[in-house]
Design a protein around this motif. Structure first.
Motif, short mmCIF file in Angstrom:
data_model
loop_
_atom_site.label_atom_id
_atom_site.label_comp_id
_atom_site.label_asym_id
_atom_site.label_seq_id
_atom_site.Cartn_x
_atom_site.Cartn_y
_atom_site.Cartn_z
N ASP A 28 -5.62 26.82 -30.09
CA ASP A 28 -6.05 28.00 -29.34
C ASP A 28 -6.25 27.57 -27.89
O ASP A 28 -7.30 27.05 -27.52
CB ASP A 28 -7.35 28.56 -29.93
N SER A 29 -5.23 27.76 -27.05
CA SER A 29 -5.28 27.25 -25.68
C SER A 29 -6.38 27.93 -24.86
O SER A 29 -6.97 27.31 -23.97
CB SER A 29 -3.93 27.41 -24.99
N MET A 30 -6.65 29.21 -25.17
CA MET A 30 -7.70 29.89 -24.43
C MET A 30 -9.07 29.27 -24.73
O MET A 30 -9.89 29.08 -23.83
CB MET A 30 -7.72 31.39 -24.74
N PHE A 32 -9.51 26.18 -25.73
CA PHE A 32 -9.50 24.85 -25.11
C PHE A 32 -9.88 24.95 -23.64
O PHE A 32 -10.74 24.19 -23.16
CB PHE A 32 -8.12 24.21 -25.26
N ARG A 33 -9.27 25.88 -22.91
CA ARG A 33 -9.60 26.04 -21.49
C ARG A 33 -11.07 26.39 -21.30
O ARG A 33 -11.75 25.88 -20.41
CB ARG A 33 -8.73 27.12 -20.85
N ARG A 34 -11.57 27.29 -22.15
CA ARG A 34 -12.97 27.71 -22.02
C ARG A 34 -13.92 26.55 -22.30
O ARG A 34 -14.94 26.41 -21.63
CB ARG A 34 -13.25 28.88 -22.97
N ASN A 35 -13.58 25.70 -23.27
CA ASN A 35 -14.43 24.55 -23.55
C ASN A 35 -14.43 23.55 -22.39
O ASN A 35 -15.47 22.98 -22.06
CB ASN A 35 -14.01 23.86 -24.84
N ILE A 36 -13.27 23.35 -21.76
CA ILE A 36 -13.22 22.49 -20.57
C ILE A 36 -14.08 23.10 -19.46
O ILE A 36 -14.83 22.39 -18.77
CB ILE A 36 -11.78 22.30 -20.08
N GLU A 37 -13.99 24.42 -19.31
CA GLU A 37 -14.79 25.10 -18.30
C GLU A 37 -16.29 24.92 -18.59
O GLU A 37 -17.09 24.65 -17.69
CB GLU A 37 -14.43 26.59 -18.28
N ASP A 209 -1.22 20.08 -20.83
CA ASP A 209 -0.37 20.75 -21.83
C ASP A 209 -1.20 21.63 -22.75
O ASP A 209 -0.79 22.75 -23.10
CB ASP A 209 0.39 19.71 -22.65
N LEU A 210 -2.35 21.15 -23.17
CA LEU A 210 -3.19 21.93 -24.09
C LEU A 210 -3.76 23.16 -23.41
O LEU A 210 -3.99 24.18 -24.06
CB LEU A 210 -4.33 21.05 -24.62
N SER A 211 -3.94 23.10 -22.10
CA SER A 211 -4.46 24.25 -21.36
C SER A 211 -3.38 25.28 -21.03
O SER A 211 -3.61 26.49 -21.13
CB SER A 211 -5.11 23.79 -20.05
#
Length: 218
Positions: A28-30, A32-37, A209-211
Motif C-alpha cells: 500500500d504505497s499511500m 507507506f508514504r504516510r508512515n514516512i511522513e 520505489d515504495l513511495s
C-alpha cells in the motif's frame, strides 16, 4: 557528530517503523508514504527540543501571554525523490521553514559499483541558518555527503541537523567523517550491515520505489 537513534526508547515511532519494513504493508504505497511522513513528524518533534527558542507575545481573547517558540531561521532541505514524504512530515511541524530540494541518485558503473550523481539544486541562502537535511535512507552515506558538498556554495549554516528514517552502522561512520563535529543526526532506526550492492539489511527496500513506483535504472 551527535547521533540520536530514536527507536532506542519506546514510543509510537516503533509502530511506524515496523509498518514501513513489513513487506505486505509496503504494498500500500499511500500507507507507506504516510508512515514516512509520520516518522518525519516524530523526528521534527525530537529535533525541536535541541533548537534555540525565543519569547513571543500572544494576544488571546482575554489578555496576553508569553510563549517560548523556536527561532524562525530554519532551512529544510530534502533529497529527491525519496525524501518528499519525509520532507512533508518535517514541514508539518516546521511550517515556517524555508525549503530546498536536491536530486541525488546512484549511477551504476556495473552491477556492484555506483557513483552518486547530483544534478538539481534549489536552495535558499544558508548563511547563519539552521539546516535540516532530510534523507530517509542513510545506507552508504555517500548521497547525503555529496549533497552537503554541493550545498556549501549556498552558504555556511550555523547548525546542521540530519533527519533520516533508517540507516546502517557503516553509513553513519562515513557521515561522521564528512560533516562538522557539531552536526546532529536524528534517525529512526539503525541496522548493522549493508549487502554487496550497498543496500541496508534487513532494511526495508527502496524508499523511493515504495513511495512512488519503480523507476528505470540509469
Amino acid at each position: 557528530m551527535i547521533v540520536n537513534v530514536l527507536d532506542k526508547k519506546k514510543s509510537i515511532l516503533n509502530k511506524f517503523i515496523a509498518e514501513i519494513r513489513d513487506a505486505e504493508i509496503q504494498k500500500d504505497s499511500m500507507r507507506f508514504r504516510r508512515n514516512i511522513e509520520r516518522i518525519g513528524e516524530v523526528l521534527a518533534y525530537e529535533l525541536s527540543q535541541s533548537l534555540d527558542f525565543e519569547n513571543e507575545t500572544v494576544t488571546t481573547p482575554l489578555g496576553t501571554t508569553i510563549v517560548k517558540v523556536p527561532k524562525k531561521d530554519i532551512v529544510l532541505c530534502s533529497i529527491l525523490r525519496a525524501g518528499l514524504p519525509l520532507h512533508n512530515g518535517l514541514l508539518n511541524y516546521f511550517d515556517e521553514a524555508e525549503n530546498g530540494f536536491i536530486s541525488a541518485y546512484r549511477k551504476h558503473i556495473n552491477e556492484d559499483e555506483f557513483e552518486i550523481v547530483v544534478e538539481y539544486f534549489a536552495s535558499p541562502n544558508l548563511d547563519d541558518k539552521i539546516l535540516i537535511l532530510a534523507d530517509p535512507m542513510l545506507a552508504t552515506g555517500q548521497s547525503i555527503v555529496s549533497v552537503y558538498e554541493g550545498l556549501k556554495k549556498h552558504g555556511a549554516p550555523k547548525e546542521i541537523h540530519l533527519a533520516c528514517v533508517i540507516g546502517s552502522v557503516e553509513g553513519i561512520e562515513y557521515v561522521k567523517n564528512h560533516f562538522p563535529e557539531n552536526t546532529k543526526l536524528w534517525i529512526g532506526t539503525v541496522d548493522d550491515k549493508l549487502n554487496d550492492k550497498g543496500y541496508i539489511v534487513p532494511g526495508l527496500g527502496d524508499a523511493g520505489d515504495l513511495s512512488f513506483g519503480y523507476k528505470l535504472s540509469k
